[in-house]
Design a protein around this motif. Structure first.
Motif, PDB file in Angstrom:
ATOM      1  N   THR A  83      25.798 -13.755  23.363  1.00 20.02           N
ATOM      2  CA  THR A  83      24.840 -13.742  22.456  1.00 20.02           C
ATOM      3  C   THR A  83      24.824 -15.445  22.414  1.00 20.02           C
ATOM      4  O   THR A  83      25.166 -16.174  22.574  1.00 20.02           O
ATOM      5  N   VAL A  84      23.233 -15.981  22.399  1.00 14.42           N
ATOM      6  CA  VAL A  84      22.733 -17.633  22.394  1.00 14.42           C
ATOM      7  C   VAL A  84      21.762 -17.263  20.926  1.00 14.42           C
ATOM      8  O   VAL A  84      21.142 -16.531  21.034  1.00 14.42           O
ATOM      9  N   TYR A  85      21.433 -18.602  20.875  1.00 16.96           N
ATOM     10  CA  TYR A  85      20.263 -19.277  19.828  1.00 16.96           C
ATOM     11  C   TYR A  85      19.366 -19.244  20.094  1.00 16.96           C
ATOM     12  O   TYR A  85      19.266 -20.079  20.678  1.00 16.96           O
ATOM     13  N   GLY A  86      17.895 -18.590  20.222  1.00 21.02           N
ATOM     14  CA  GLY A  86      16.885 -18.637  21.149  1.00 21.02           C
ATOM     15  C   GLY A  86      15.141 -18.593  21.029  1.00 21.02           C
ATOM     16  O   GLY A  86      15.346 -17.357  19.559  1.00 21.02           O
ATOM     17  N   GLY A  87      14.796 -18.299  21.253  1.00 27.27           N
ATOM     18  CA  GLY A  87      13.384 -17.698  21.529  1.00 27.27           C
ATOM     19  C   GLY A  87      12.002 -18.991  21.096  1.00 27.27           C
ATOM     20  O   GLY A  87      12.541 -20.145  20.883  1.00 27.27           O
ATOM     21  N   PRO A  88      10.920 -18.941  20.997  1.00 23.85           N
ATOM     22  CA  PRO A  88      10.478 -19.770  21.109  1.00 23.85           C
ATOM     23  C   PRO A  88       9.657 -20.153  19.648  1.00 23.85           C
ATOM     24  O   PRO A  88       9.598 -19.521  18.791  1.00 23.85           O
ATOM     25  N   ILE A  89       9.329 -21.257  19.577  1.00 24.40           N
ATOM     26  CA  ILE A  89       8.575 -21.668  18.362  1.00 24.40           C
ATOM     27  C   ILE A  89       7.332 -22.407  18.517  1.00 24.40           C
ATOM     28  O   ILE A  89       7.352 -23.241  19.555  1.00 24.40           O
ATOM     29  N   PHE A  90       6.101 -22.079  18.096  1.00 24.79           N
ATOM     30  CA  PHE A  90       4.786 -22.101  18.911  1.00 24.79           C
ATOM     31  C   PHE A  90       3.850 -23.643  17.181  1.00 24.79           C
ATOM     32  O   PHE A  90       4.452 -23.180  15.766  1.00 24.79           O
ATOM     33  N   TRP A  91       3.440 -24.070  17.749  1.00 25.91           N
ATOM     34  CA  TRP A  91       2.300 -25.228  17.070  1.00 25.91           C
ATOM     35  C   TRP A  91       1.459 -25.558  17.575  1.00 25.91           C
ATOM     36  O   TRP A  91       0.678 -24.938  18.657  1.00 25.91           O
ATOM     37  N   PRO A  92       0.294 -25.893  16.580  1.00 30.00           N
ATOM     38  CA  PRO A  92      -0.784 -25.314  17.061  1.00 30.00           C
ATOM     39  C   PRO A  92      -1.418 -26.986  17.824  1.00 30.00           C
ATOM     40  O   PRO A  92      -0.906 -28.000  17.199  1.00 30.00           O
ATOM     41  N   MET A  93      -2.044 -26.570  18.840  1.00 30.40           N
ATOM     42  CA  MET A  93      -2.748 -28.031  19.781  1.00 30.40           C
ATOM     43  C   MET A  93      -2.365 -28.878  19.065  1.00 30.40           C
ATOM     44  O   MET A  93      -2.314 -30.235  19.849  1.00 30.40           O
ATOM     45  N   GLU A  94      -3.284 -28.954  17.740  1.00 29.08           N
ATOM     46  CA  GLU A  94      -3.624 -30.315  17.169  1.00 29.08           C
ATOM     47  C   GLU A  94      -2.256 -30.775  17.341  1.00 29.08           C
ATOM     48  O   GLU A  94      -2.521 -32.206  17.502  1.00 29.08           O
ATOM     49  N   GLN A  95      -1.443 -30.884  17.197  1.00 26.23           N
ATOM     50  CA  GLN A  95      -0.262 -31.140  16.900  1.00 26.23           C
ATOM     51  C   GLN A  95       0.867 -31.772  18.378  1.00 26.23           C
ATOM     52  O   GLN A  95       2.061 -32.075  17.997  1.00 26.23           O
ATOM     53  N   ALA A  96      -0.008 -31.057  19.568  1.00 26.72           N
ATOM     54  CA  ALA A  96       0.465 -31.846  20.642  1.00 26.72           C
ATOM     55  C   ALA A  96       0.893 -32.465  21.145  1.00 26.72           C
ATOM     56  O   ALA A  96       2.202 -33.382  21.444  1.00 26.72           O
ATOM     57  N   ALA A  97       0.071 -33.648  20.915  1.00 28.90           N
ATOM     58  CA  ALA A  97       0.307 -35.484  21.223  1.00 28.90           C
ATOM     59  C   ALA A  97       1.489 -35.003  20.791  1.00 28.90           C
ATOM     60  O   ALA A  97       2.888 -35.932  21.354  1.00 28.90           O
ATOM     61  N   ASP A  98       1.835 -35.018  19.058  1.00 27.72           N
ATOM     62  CA  ASP A  98       2.743 -35.947  18.113  1.00 27.72           C
ATOM     63  C   ASP A  98       3.961 -34.889  19.004  1.00 27.72           C
ATOM     64  O   ASP A  98       5.713 -35.728  18.812  1.00 27.72           O
ATOM     65  N   LEU A  99       3.921 -34.122  19.039  1.00 29.23           N
ATOM     66  CA  LEU A  99       5.323 -32.696  18.888  1.00 29.23           C
ATOM     67  C   LEU A  99       6.024 -32.793  21.044  1.00 29.23           C
ATOM     68  O   LEU A  99       6.767 -33.004  21.061  1.00 29.23           O
ATOM     69  N   LEU A 100       5.255 -33.568  21.866  1.00 33.13           N
ATOM     70  CA  LEU A 100       5.858 -33.475  22.627  1.00 33.13           C
ATOM     71  C   LEU A 100       6.244 -35.041  22.940  1.00 33.13           C
ATOM     72  O   LEU A 100       7.720 -34.698  23.536  1.00 33.13           O
ATOM     73  N   ALA A 101       5.842 -36.022  22.139  1.00 30.65           N
ATOM     74  CA  ALA A 101       6.514 -36.540  21.935  1.00 30.65           C
ATOM     75  C   ALA A 101       7.845 -36.975  21.924  1.00 30.65           C
ATOM     76  O   ALA A 101       8.863 -37.366  21.932  1.00 30.65           O
ATOM     77  N   PHE A 102       8.520 -36.426  20.423  1.00 31.87           N
ATOM     78  CA  PHE A 102       8.834 -35.915  19.520  1.00 31.87           C
ATOM     79  C   PHE A 102      10.285 -34.753  20.385  1.00 31.87           C
ATOM     80  O   PHE A 102      11.633 -35.326  19.837  1.00 31.87           O
ATOM     81  N   TRP A 103       9.630 -33.773  20.637  1.00 34.53           N
ATOM     82  CA  TRP A 103      10.811 -33.025  21.820  1.00 34.53           C
ATOM     83  C   TRP A 103      11.258 -33.997  23.319  1.00 34.53           C
ATOM     84  O   TRP A 103      12.404 -34.320  23.481  1.00 34.53           O
ATOM     85  N   ARG A 104      10.170 -34.858  23.553  1.00 36.85           N
ATOM     86  CA  ARG A 104      11.118 -35.582  24.705  1.00 36.85           C
ATOM     87  C   ARG A 104      12.112 -36.436  24.093  1.00 36.85           C
ATOM     88  O   ARG A 104      13.010 -36.359  24.951  1.00 36.85           O
TER      89      ARG A 104
END
Length: 473
Positions: free
Chosen positions: A218-239
């Motif tokens: 068993t792993v701890y996993g699955g998707p978490i979704f964010w609105p497209m308006e947060q894309a730029a900040d989210l992508l930088a944060f995830w990176r």
């Protein structure tokens, strides 16, 4: 001598009958029962009509098929799971070696290994290994074939933790172009073993793989979704997060359109969103801690991450991407994602042309970085991200629009890339792109190709030319 006309190639009828008599499996020709179904592959954009399809049941069938193709000077394609994007597992007017009947899997729980035949899918491997609480790194969709994914390298959910699929490959059994059978490993035919770990189907037909297994259930996993308006900040944060995260956690970033499925709240149906799909092998409490900063970032719209059996995570998106959709792929590796690249991702991610179309950024740091670039044929060991842009839709009428989007997206980002892409996620784009995928390893791959397949019998693939090896020798 009786001749048999099949589509655009003339076959010797006696030779075909002799070939069929040597097979335990079935030899299909156009018009035969089962031919139309057997010629179909995962990508509905591919519509090829082989002269013959050899549905092999065992190694002897594969040897007979390889010998027949070589002796009759036929184009030869090898099909495992059939997921290959450009349809290189099939051909017009030639012979397809269809391994889908070769489904043998044997788990050795004490040695923590699994022997897998070349027609298996990853879902079938998971079915066999999960009762033992064991797993080997694979990809992201369980209907993917073991052979194609492995031979191209094998990027997946466990890459940061356990490396690529080829980093967990112990040996392969192969039928070579001359019809001989060999086992390649670190001890036997080491040059061939080096080449198959990323070099694709250039060197022969792999009839079985031996993988190292690891204690994961068993792993701890699955998707978490964010609105497209947060894309730029989210992508930088995830990176920044994924470049510094412990190897026990992985999460790929994507732009998606939320399917109108019961799983998702109706207000989000058909909305374009950002998603990060997580997979952590850490204990639940530790995984929860690792995900705290992620969950605190911005305003997640939907959060499905939690404890999940490995086979369930691996098959999460199977229903969204059934066989027969139209697919067009573009790929690149990246060592970094600067602000300009992020801006371009956001621009094109907001333009997803169809519901199924998507862009994924897979992390390939962590354990993937441990081998040197020359340790396996897979070259981009210093890259941190593998990008794939895919136009996908059930309707061929949308092909032109989604292909143009994928090409424009790729062209915009390519100047920021590491210069080459993952061969498992590329269309048939010619020799220059193949060389870019292998960089300094290409010359050595061409030498191995010249040694094991000098006549280039196995050319229906991301092809490595044997003459390039002869020039370099």
């Amino acid at each position: 001598m009786t001749q048999q006309q099949n589509i655009g190639v003339t076959l010797d009828k006696t030779a075909v009958q002799e070939f069929a008599s040597r097979m335990r499996g079935t030899l299909l020709h156009p018009g035969a029962a089962g031919y139309e179904q057997a010629r179909q592959v995962y990508n509905g954009m591919i519509d090829k009509r082989p002269a013959l399809i050899a549905r092999c049941m065992d190694v002897a069938d594969v040897i007979a098929a390889v010998n027949f193709a070589r002796e009759q000077n036929l184009t030869l394609a090898v099909r495992g799971g059939g997921h290959n994007g450009p349809g290189l597992g099939t051909c017009d007017d030639g012979l397809v070696i269809d391994l889908s009947g070769m489904k043998g899997i044997r788990v050795d729980p004490s040695a923590r290994t699994v022997r897998v035949e070349g027609g298996c899918t990853w879902g079938e491997v998971d079915h066999a290994t999960h009762p033992f609480g064991l797993v080997t790194p694979s990809g992201f969709i369980s209907t993917t074939g073991v052979g194609g994914l492995t031979l191209g390298g094998g990027i997946g959910y466990l890459a940061r933790t356990l490396g690529l699929t080829v980093d967990n490959l112990l040996s392969v059994d192969m039928v070579l172009a001359d019809g001989s059978f060999v086992t390649a490993s670190a001890q036997e035919h080491a040059d061939l073993f080096w080449a198959v770990r990323g070099g694709g189907g250039n060197f022969g037909v792999v009839t079985s793989f031996l993988f190292q297994l690891h204690p994961i259930s068993t792993v701890y996993g699955g998707p978490i979704f964010w609105p497209m308006e947060q894309a730029a900040d989210l992508l930088a944060f995830w990176r920044d997060f994924i470049l510094n995260a412990p190897e026990e956690i992985n999460g790929w970033f994507g732009f998606v359109t939320v399917p109108p499925a019961p799983l998702f709240p109706e207000q989000f149906h058909l909305q374009k969103m950002c998603v990060i799909v997580w997979c952590s092998t850490a204990p639940v409490e530790q995984a929860e801690e690792l995900l705290k900063p992620i969950r605190a970032f911005g305003t997640p719209a939907m959060d499905f991450a939690g404890p999940i059996p490995w086979p369930m995570l691996q098959s999460l998106f199977d229903a969204i991407y059934p066989a027969g959709l139209q697919w067009y792929w573009k790929a690149d590796f990246f060592t970094d994602l600067n602000d300009k690249a992020i801006d371009l991702h956001v621009k094109y991610g907001a333009q997803l042309p169809t519901m199924h179309s998507t862009m994924h950024l897979y992390p390939i740091n962590g354990a993937v970085h441990r081998p040197a670039s020359s340790d396996t044929a897979f070259s981009f060991r210093e890259a941190n991200f593998s990008e794939v842009i895919v136009g996908v839709d059930p309707n061929p009428a949308n092909n032109e629009r989604m292909i143009q989007w994928a090409r424009d997206y790729w062209m915009a980002l390519h100047p920021y890339s590491a210069g080459g892409g993952y061969i498992n996620m590329m269309m048939d784009e010619g020799a220059d792109n193949v060389k870019a995928a292998y960089r300094d390893n290409y010359a050595r791959l061409a030498e191995v190709k010249a040694a094991y397949d000098p006549g280039n019998l196995f050319h229906m693939n991301q092809n490595i030319t044997p003459s390039d090896g002869e020039k370099g020798s």
